[in-house]
Write an enzyme that holds these catalytic residues in place. Structure first.
Site, short mmCIF file in Angstrom:
data_model
loop_
_atom_site.label_atom_id
_atom_site.label_comp_id
_atom_site.label_asym_id
_atom_site.label_seq_id
_atom_site.Cartn_x
_atom_site.Cartn_y
_atom_site.Cartn_z
N GLU A 1 11.54 21.57 29.90
CA GLU A 1 10.39 22.45 29.98
C GLU A 1 11.05 23.92 30.39
OE1 GLU A 1 6.44 19.86 31.03
OE2 GLU A 1 7.35 20.84 32.68
N CYS A 2 10.56 24.93 29.69
CA CYS A 2 11.01 26.21 30.27
C CYS A 2 12.43 26.26 30.54
CB CYS A 2 10.09 26.58 31.55
SG CYS A 2 9.90 28.52 31.60
#
Length: 439
Positions: free
Chosen positions: A329-330
């Site tokens: 994520e990210c």
């Protein structure tokens, strides 16, 4: 729903001092022997770590845009055993998005109304006197259903300034729960639009203790506690937290990988999943017995050199991805890519499990809620699943050659180009997952 009485600490806008007030109240009430449950309204993933440091109890996000009523109830129920709830709002009290989501527009006011938590409005009185009362009165009356406890006036310059402010509040019929003198030393360092992570603050406990002492001296703690309330639950606690994507999950956790919403991890643990932590910055490989590897967001751009040199981490990640899923994520997504270019233009080799190349040399701000419909499966969700999340980063994509993970749009349904990536068993997205959603 929550069993303990609660308060929502909010403000007309960001920067008014609500985080300082929240941390001071959490610690002061805890010092008085109360079990205090913190919450954060909205998608902020930094503040809950500060709340935990202040209260000694895990803080959880409540988000009326991304979460349906059942999930909100399940998260609010984590306050079981607490004597008092202190929730911190985000941005201004009524700030949210234009298009309603799972349960609303995402404002702190919606959370306060839904759970029956009276609002303590923190007013920055700099540059005004009696006019502060007009501001507070407007916020109290804007939403008729909003429970309202009173105001804490911040950054008061003098005794005369306080007297004028109190005259205005008395005229408006508004309870004054505290008056805080202007203090330039009562701030925490910030990065981007939020605080520096709690783990990076060397003197955090000392700072929070100072906030508590300050709040004791300048607020009416008994009156604040007495103002707390709750909405009686009309239905049973039927909601449940998110289910784990596997029984054994290797989760990266260190200064570069620290952003996972607490209710996600709580859901995994409460369902019996084994979360096996490892540190890429310490060049640790994920536990080879794990079924999936999850790389959360964080600040990999601040640690790009050590991550590029972490050969055991990269090799362990590569071996795992040969047969089992990996998701980022990210910041975790960026580390799964080919390269990360830092703000000075230096190129750092990343894991190379995806073709993604990202750069901080030319900053581009990405912020907002995200709706996603998966085009490929990712850990815990099949293709076609509908997800809600939030994106917040400054990186620019230079190359993204892999198949898109999802069709992604903002809160109003407008497409966004950051679709995430999928290659074999490896997936990644720029949005932080909050909840699964209906179509």
């Amino acid at each position: 729903m929550a069993d303990a009485p609660g308060l929502m600490i909010s403000a007309p806008s960001s920067g008014s001092g609500k985080t300082t007030v929240t941390l001071g109240l959490l610690r002061a009430f805890a010092e008085d022997g109360l079990t205090v449950q913190p919450f954060k309204s909205g998608p902020d993933y930094i503040d809950p770590a500060f709340h935990r440091a202040a209260a000694g109890r895990q803080s959880f996000n409540l988000d009326s845009w991304a979460m349906d009523a059942d999930l909100l109830a399940a998260i609010a129920a984590r306050s079981e055993g607490a004597d008092l709830i202190v929730a911190e709002g985000s941005m201004g009290l009524y700030d949210g998005v234009a298009t309603r989501g799972a349960a609303g527009c995402g404002s702190s006011a919606e959370t306060a109304v839904r759970l029956g938590w009276p609002v303590v409005l923190v007013i920055d009185a700099g540059g005004q006197a009696q006019s502060a009362a007009a501001t507070a009165l407007g916020f109290m009356r804007y939403e008729e259903e909003l429970p309202f406890a009173g105001v804490i006036v911040n950054r008061v310059a003098s005794a005369r300034h306080e007297r004028l402010i109190r005259l205005g509040m008395e005229h408006a019929g508004l309870p004054v729960l505290g008056v805080l003198p202007r203090r330039g030393d009562l701030t925490l360092p910030e990065r981007h639009l939020g605080l520096v992570q709690a783990v990076e603050h060397a003197d955090l406990d000392e700072a929070i203790a100072a906030y508590a002492t300050f709040l004791r001296a300048h607020t009416d703690l008994p009156a604040i506690r007495a103002a707390a309330d709750q909405k009686v639950a009309e239905t049973a606690k039927s909601g449940r937290l998110p289910r784990p994507p596997a029984q054994r999950i290797a989760l990266a956790q260190d200064a570069a990988f620290s952003f996972t919403y607490p209710h996600i991890l709580e859901g995994w643990r409460s369902a019996g999943a084994e979360i096996r932590l490892f540190s890429p910055l310490a060049d640790e490989a994920p536990d080879p017995a794990s079924e999936i590897v999850w790389l959360p967001g964080g600040y990999p751009e601040l640690h790009a050199g050590p991550l590029a040199a972490a050969s055991r981490f990269r090799e362990g990640l590569r071996r795992h991805a040969e047969t089992r899923p990996v998701h980022g994520e990210c910041g975790g997504y960026m580390v799964l890519g080919q390269a990360l270019i830092d703000k000075d233009g230096r190129r750092h080799r990343m894991a190379g499990l995806l073709g993604l190349v990202t750069s901080y040399e030319t900053r581009k701000f990405h912020l907002g809620y995200r709706r996603a419909t998966l085009q490929s499966p990712m850990p815990g969700f099949p293709a076609g699943a509908h997800l809600r999340g939030h994106e917040f980063h400054y990186s620019t994509i230079l190359d993204q050659p892999d198949a898109p993970l999802a069709r992604v749009s903002d809160a109003d349904g407008n497409p966004v180009p950051e679709t995430g990536s999928s290659r074999g068993s490896v997936t990644g997205s720029f949005f932080h997952l909050i909840a699964e959603a209906e179509a």
